[in-house]
Design an enzyme around this catalytic site. Structure first.
Site, PDB file in Angstrom:
ATOM      1  N   ARG A 299       9.288  25.205 -22.220  1.00  0.00           N
ATOM      2  CA  ARG A 299      10.452  24.711 -22.839  1.00  0.00           C
ATOM      3  C   ARG A 299      10.934  23.344 -22.520  1.00  0.00           C
ATOM      4  O   ARG A 299      10.767  23.169 -21.209  1.00  0.00           O
ATOM      5  CB  ARG A 299      11.535  25.719 -22.649  1.00  0.00           C
ATOM      6  CG  ARG A 299      11.815  26.956 -23.746  1.00  0.00           C
ATOM      7  CD  ARG A 299      12.025  26.535 -24.941  1.00  0.00           C
ATOM      8  NE  ARG A 299      12.052  27.519 -25.862  1.00  0.00           N
ATOM      9  CZ  ARG A 299      11.231  28.357 -26.777  1.00  0.00           C
ATOM     10  NH1 ARG A 299       9.935  27.685 -26.355  1.00  0.00           N
ATOM     11  NH2 ARG A 299      11.534  29.079 -27.265  1.00  0.00           N
TER      12      ARG A 299
ATOM     13  N   GLU B 157      15.251  19.937 -28.742  1.00  0.00           N
ATOM     14  CA  GLU B 157      15.045  21.308 -29.554  1.00  0.00           C
ATOM     15  C   GLU B 157      15.763  22.452 -28.823  1.00  0.00           C
ATOM     16  O   GLU B 157      16.140  23.700 -29.698  1.00  0.00           O
ATOM     17  CB  GLU B 157      13.554  21.716 -29.317  1.00  0.00           C
ATOM     18  CG  GLU B 157      12.532  20.874 -29.898  1.00  0.00           C
ATOM     19  CD  GLU B 157      11.207  21.374 -29.727  1.00  0.00           C
ATOM     20  OE1 GLU B 157      10.566  21.903 -30.709  1.00  0.00           O
ATOM     21  OE2 GLU B 157      10.692  21.321 -28.762  1.00  0.00           O
TER      22      GLU B 157
ATOM     23  N   HIS C  87       5.778  20.389 -31.109  1.00  0.00           N
ATOM     24  CA  HIS C  87       5.527  21.982 -31.038  1.00  0.00           C
ATOM     25  C   HIS C  87       4.723  22.701 -31.851  1.00  0.00           C
ATOM     26  O   HIS C  87       4.753  23.279 -32.790  1.00  0.00           O
ATOM     27  CB  HIS C  87       7.147  22.402 -31.455  1.00  0.00           C
ATOM     28  CG  HIS C  87       7.464  23.513 -30.770  1.00  0.00           C
ATOM     29  ND1 HIS C  87       8.727  23.560 -30.041  1.00  0.00           N
ATOM     30  CD2 HIS C  87       6.905  24.731 -30.521  1.00  0.00           C
ATOM     31  CE1 HIS C  87       8.930  24.692 -29.384  1.00  0.00           C
ATOM     32  NE2 HIS C  87       7.885  25.512 -29.712  1.00  0.00           N
TER      33      HIS C  87
END
Length: 338
Positions: free
Chosen positions: A237, A266, A293
């Site tokens: 992440r 994000e 991503h």
């Protein structure tokens, strides 16, 4: 009357066909998310909604959707979604935990090799027209003989370790919940304290979910402990890594390179997040390898993910417990009492 199901991002036709057999489907079949107000309007009378990484759902959103019974997330990490708010309002929340594992591990290894072997820089050099055959330049770092430290030994961490076993690298790892000794042996892994892993690793690979404990876990202090000239790779992440600290470390030479498939911008659930990728990171093409991503961006995998999310939605609407349920919703209350 068929229950209405909203799909917030483009999916394969097979997913539409599955849901359309028993539901009224409204789908965003473009490559861009709907504006928030449009999404709210679409979901106001929906029974189910399939959501994706760009989406964010909180209590305020759910209060706008009094008919909603299930949120089917076509993803693994769900930090952008308030599961407790769903539970409190009698709404199922489901995810797809396993299908993203292998493709994300594959991409992780690809980023490691692409970054450390200057593959993008080499590609640009060839396309520039200046390539005249082999020259003694763009020497990089190979995986063979290197020490790779994996931070986070969940499913993706273990799959990445399996992928790396064929590269003759020394594999070490850190996780708050160490693996059983037999699993460590199977994956050729050695446990290290977090600080020791940072000091020993030529490649530090971060594959962690985003929680209050992992938020900016790789910060300026952690980076200062890393082996000078090492590489940092993040496929977990974005907000687990302090991107501004990475910019400084690349400039100073503390880090030789940074690769990422995930970014702070994000992580909608974190109000203190930056909404853009640091300009200095984007401009630094020689020391970075950045992908949009792509962890699960394999055509067959994306189909399977959305199909499983759709099946979760159908199970919930049929009154069954969805196979991907992450909560046990409270009894639904009258709208006026919410």
């Amino acid at each position: 009357m068929k229950p209405k199901v909203v799909i917030t991002q483009r999916v394969h036709q097979e997913v539409l066909d599955l849901l359309s057999s028993s539901c009224e489907v409204v789908a965003n079949m473009t490559t861009e998310p709907w504006p928030p107000e449009q999404l709210r309007a679409m979901c106001r009378d929906a029974k189910g909604v399939m959501v994706f990484m760009p989406d964010s759902i909180d209590g305020d959103f759910l209060d706008n959707c009094p008919e909603l019974e299930v949120v089917g997330a076509a993803l693994k990490g769900y930090d952008n979604f308030d599961v407790q708010a769903c539970t409190d309002r009698g709404i199922w929340f489901t995810n797809v935990p396993d299908l993203l594992t292998i493709p994300t591990a594959e991409l992780t290894v690809g980023l490691m090799i692409g970054l450390s072997r200057h593959m993008q820089e080499g590609d640009r050099f060839v396309r520039s027209g200046r390539f005249q055959g082999w020259r003694p330049h763009l020497y990089g770092t190979g995986l063979a003989g290197s020490t790779v430290g994996i931070v986070g030994m969940g499913a993706v961490g273990r799959a990445t370790a399996r992928c790396l076993q064929g590269f003759s690298a020394n594999l070490i790892y850190y996780d708050q919940q160490p693996l059983l000794p037999e699993k460590e042996q199977e994956l050729s892994l050695t446990l290290r304290p977090f600080e020791k892993l940072l000091e020993e690793s030529d490649f530090t690979v971060v594959i962690l979910p985003l929680t209050e404990k992992t938020y900016q876990m790789i910060d300026k202090t952690a980076i200062s402990r890393m082996k000078e000239g090492g590489f940092l790779v993040n496929t977990g992440r974005g907000s687990v890594v302090d991107e501004e600290a990475v910019v400084e470390a690349l400039a100073s030479g503390r880090l030789a390179g940074y690769a990422a498939d995930v970014f702070v911008m994000e992580d909608w659930a974190w109000s203190e997040r930056s909404t853009v990728i640091p300009t200095e990171l984007l401009k630094n093409q020689s020391q970075t390898f950045l992908t949009p991503h792509l962890g699960s961006a394999v055509n067959t995998v994306r189909l399977d993910i959305a199909m499983e999310a759709a099946e979760n939605i159908l199970q919930a609407l049929a009154g069954d417990t969805p196979q991907g349920a992450l909560n046990q919703p409270k009894a639904r209350c009258i709208v006026g009492e919410r």
